[in-house]
Write a protein that holds these residues in place. Structure first.
Motif, PDB file in Angstrom:
ATOM      1  N   VAL A  66      41.101  14.979  15.202  1.00  0.00           N
ATOM      2  CA  VAL A  66      41.204  13.526  15.714  1.00  0.00           C
ATOM      3  C   VAL A  66      40.762  12.626  14.625  1.00  0.00           C
ATOM      4  CG1 VAL A  66      41.840  14.238  18.049  1.00  0.00           C
ATOM      5  CG2 VAL A  66      39.471  13.885  17.432  1.00  0.00           C
ATOM      6  N   ALA A  67      40.997  11.431  14.616  1.00  0.00           N
ATOM      7  CA  ALA A  67      40.157  10.379  14.041  1.00  0.00           C
ATOM      8  C   ALA A  67      39.023  10.277  14.667  1.00  0.00           C
ATOM      9  CB  ALA A  67      41.199   9.021  13.671  1.00  0.00           C
ATOM     10  N   LYS A  68      38.099   9.825  13.698  1.00  0.00           N
ATOM     11  CA  LYS A  68      36.769   9.561  14.011  1.00  0.00           C
ATOM     12  C   LYS A  68      36.553   8.239  15.057  1.00  0.00           C
ATOM     13  CE  LYS A  68      34.606  12.213  10.328  1.00  0.00           C
ATOM     14  NZ  LYS A  68      33.326  12.202   9.270  1.00  0.00           N
ATOM     15  N   ASN A  69      35.528   8.228  15.880  1.00  0.00           N
ATOM     16  CA  ASN A  69      35.159   6.929  16.671  1.00  0.00           C
ATOM     17  C   ASN A  69      36.347   6.240  17.533  1.00  0.00           C
ATOM     18  OD1 ASN A  69      32.321   7.142  15.317  1.00  0.00           O
ATOM     19  ND2 ASN A  69      33.308   6.177  13.586  1.00  0.00           N
ATOM     20  N   GLY A  70      37.284   7.024  17.770  1.00  0.00           N
ATOM     21  CA  GLY A  70      38.272   6.543  18.541  1.00  0.00           C
ATOM     22  C   GLY A  70      39.607   5.958  17.840  1.00  0.00           C
ATOM     23  N   ALA A  71      39.608   6.014  16.334  1.00  0.00           N
ATOM     24  CA  ALA A  71      40.458   5.282  15.856  1.00  0.00           C
ATOM     25  C   ALA A  71      41.744   6.085  15.947  1.00  0.00           C
ATOM     26  CB  ALA A  71      40.067   5.271  14.399  1.00  0.00           C
ATOM     27  N   THR A  72      42.802   5.307  15.610  1.00  0.00           N
ATOM     28  CA  THR A  72      44.040   5.812  15.489  1.00  0.00           C
ATOM     29  C   THR A  72      44.160   6.860  14.707  1.00  0.00           C
ATOM     30  OG1 THR A  72      45.148   3.749  16.399  1.00  0.00           O
ATOM     31  CG2 THR A  72      46.708   5.291  15.361  1.00  0.00           C
ATOM     32  N   PRO A 162      42.584   0.543  23.821  1.00  0.00           N
ATOM     33  CA  PRO A 162      42.073  -0.239  22.823  1.00  0.00           C
ATOM     34  C   PRO A 162      42.743  -0.374  21.474  1.00  0.00           C
ATOM     35  CG  PRO A 162      40.620   1.573  23.002  1.00  0.00           C
ATOM     36  CD  PRO A 162      41.644   1.904  23.965  1.00  0.00           C
ATOM     37  N   ASN A 163      43.631   0.805  21.188  1.00  0.00           N
ATOM     38  CA  ASN A 163      44.485   0.599  20.091  1.00  0.00           C
ATOM     39  C   ASN A 163      45.899   0.155  20.236  1.00  0.00           C
ATOM     40  OD1 ASN A 163      42.990   3.974  20.050  1.00  0.00           O
ATOM     41  ND2 ASN A 163      42.645   2.517  18.162  1.00  0.00           N
ATOM     42  N   GLU A 164      46.265  -0.349  21.433  1.00  0.00           N
ATOM     43  CA  GLU A 164      47.409  -1.215  21.621  1.00  0.00           C
ATOM     44  C   GLU A 164      47.384  -2.752  21.074  1.00  0.00           C
ATOM     45  OE1 GLU A 164      50.585  -2.907  22.324  1.00  0.00           O
ATOM     46  OE2 GLU A 164      50.577  -0.540  22.929  1.00  0.00           O
ATOM     47  N   PRO A 165      47.963  -3.124  20.236  1.00  0.00           N
ATOM     48  CA  PRO A 165      47.964  -4.312  19.826  1.00  0.00           C
ATOM     49  C   PRO A 165      48.358  -5.429  20.525  1.00  0.00           C
ATOM     50  CG  PRO A 165      49.737  -3.443  18.768  1.00  0.00           C
ATOM     51  CD  PRO A 165      49.005  -2.185  19.577  1.00  0.00           C
ATOM     52  N   ASP A 166      49.363  -5.184  21.483  1.00  0.00           N
ATOM     53  CA  ASP A 166      49.762  -6.228  22.523  1.00  0.00           C
ATOM     54  C   ASP A 166      48.812  -6.292  23.889  1.00  0.00           C
ATOM     55  OD1 ASP A 166      51.445  -7.549  24.513  1.00  0.00           O
ATOM     56  OD2 ASP A 166      53.378  -6.938  23.565  1.00  0.00           O
ATOM     57  N   THR A 167      48.434  -7.600  24.008  1.00  0.00           N
ATOM     58  CA  THR A 167      47.511  -7.807  24.841  1.00  0.00           C
ATOM     59  C   THR A 167      48.129  -7.769  26.307  1.00  0.00           C
ATOM     60  OG1 THR A 167      46.236  -9.344  23.433  1.00  0.00           O
ATOM     61  CG2 THR A 167      45.797  -9.432  25.853  1.00  0.00           C
ATOM     62  N   LEU A 168      49.081  -8.299  26.495  1.00  0.00           N
ATOM     63  CA  LEU A 168      49.745  -8.300  27.830  1.00  0.00           C
ATOM     64  C   LEU A 168      50.036  -6.668  28.320  1.00  0.00           C
ATOM     65  CD1 LEU A 168      52.202 -11.128  27.714  1.00  0.00           C
ATOM     66  CD2 LEU A 168      50.002 -11.062  28.979  1.00  0.00           C
ATOM     67  N   LYS A 169      50.812  -6.000  27.417  1.00  0.00           N
ATOM     68  CA  LYS A 169      50.718  -4.559  27.506  1.00  0.00           C
ATOM     69  C   LYS A 169      49.476  -3.920  27.968  1.00  0.00           C
ATOM     70  CE  LYS A 169      54.905  -3.925  24.980  1.00  0.00           C
ATOM     71  NZ  LYS A 169      55.660  -2.998  23.597  1.00  0.00           N
TER      72      LYS A 169
END
Length: 361
Positions: A66-72, A162-169
């Motif tokens: 998996v990517a480090k530090n919670g990254a995508t 936190p990796n979702e770019p759409d604030t409303l979603k």
């Protein structure tokens, strides 16, 4: 007599949701073995009460590739319509801890998902929901924050991805925190409650695949009109796994997502080239390898996987892009499992093509 009506209103566009951390205060916590929901089991608890441990909506633990530090991660889904969950509901606090937060630190509690920082009558209504049994048509109320059931379950709350770019979603999981008994599934009206399928999708989102650098013959420098062989050995190209898990008192689930390489696509970096096969897609062999290594004496043969440049690269290079298609599947707690959309990942390598009329090798 509690008031019953529907609670389907948006309580504020500036709602805050919980972070991923875990804040542990002084004092004992549960020491029992957690169980997964849906198995009809219960949990023996000992060693005190969980009213001193605050779970910021059950931190998800990732392991494997998996990517480090919670990254995508670096996987691109082959299905443009597939996206990981933008938010979900997860275990948050035990009954006593939730009451303490709501009564002693309500200014902070108001920012819990579903509370949304509202004030006045709405805030009072929400307090009555947990203290006096005030409920709505689809959301029953509670008496004294369910403290008589402390240790028998937890309140669940929404979590933003936190990796979702759409604030409303991200903010869509905004219902008030709700109670779930140990060993029980969350109510059906919460389809976004965390479950193995959601963990599998999150493991997919964080998965890190290896670089795709194919072996070439000739190597970085080849000749015009000379077939270039390309291959990947099984020994250096194996299945990749990523696991996402939640483990809190009374609740323990996980899902492992597995990526299996199934095909290699070659893109020469110029239109003045041919690929083998013509589609540029080389399928995986029975032994797990892709293509075939070049061997002396095969210079006049057509490679099963490779390419041929028809024009010199001059003073520069061509950017050969090698992209692997990975078949994605998952397994999870309780025997759950299934398939996710194929994933792709590739990178580029420089190839110099020289103009030479005759070549011996």
């Amino acid at each position: 007599m509690p008031v019953i009506r529907s609670r389907r209103v948006w309580l504020g566009a500036t709602a805050l949701t919980l972070a991923f951390g875990v804040l542990t205060l002084t004092g004992p916590a549960y020491a029992g073995e957690p169980t997964g929901f849906g198995d009809g089991s219960t949990t023996e608890q000992s060693g005190g009460s969980n009213d001193t441990t605050i779970y910021a909506a059950a931190k998800i633990q990732y392991s494997g590739s998996v990517a480090k530090n919670g990254a995508t991660g670096n996987v691109t889904s082959s299905d443009v319509n597939w996206t990981p969950p933008p938010c979900w509901y997860a275990p948050y606090l035990g009954a006593k801890a939730f009451k303490k937060k709501m009564t002693e630190d309500f200014e902070t509690a108001k920012n819990t998902p579903g509370m949304n920082g509202t004030a006045g009558a709405a805030t009072a209504e929400e307090q009555r929901h947990y203290e006096d049994g005030f409920g709505w048509a689809d959301t029953p109320g509670y008496k004294d924050y369910n403290v008589e059931k402390d240790g028998e379950g937890m309140f669940w709350a929404g979590v933003e991805n936190p990796n979702e770019p759409d604030t409303l979603k991200r903010m869509a999981c905004s219902d008030l925190p709700f109670w779930v008994e140990n060993g029980e599934a969350p109510p059906a009206r919460y389809p976004q409650a965390i479950r193995p399928e959601i963990l599998a999708a999150l493991a997919y989102q964080h998965m890190e695949l290896p670089d795709t650098k194919v072996t070439l013959a000739p190597k970085a420098t080849t000749k015009v009109n000379l077939p270039t062989w390309a291959w990947l050995d099984k020994a250096t190209f194996n299945d990749v796994q990523a696991t996402a898990a939640i483990n809190v008192p009374g609740f323990n689930i996980q899902a492992t997502t597995t990526a299996k390489p199934v095909a290699l696509k070659l893109e020469p970096g110029t239109d003045d080239a041919q690929t083998y096969p013509a589609s540029g897609e080389c399928t995986i062999n029975a032994d797990g390898s892709i293509g075939e290594p070049y061997a002396k004496g095969k210079s006049d043969e057509t490679p099963p996987c490779g390419l041929k440049y028809l024009r010199s690269s001059g003073d520069g290079t061509y950017k050969l892009r090698a992209t692997i298609t990975w078949a994605i599947s998952w397994t999870g707690t309780g025997g759950a499992g299934g398939d996710l959309p194929d994933g792709t990942f590739g990178n580029e390598q420089a190839v110099t093509v020289q103009e030479i009329q005759a070549v011996n090798r």
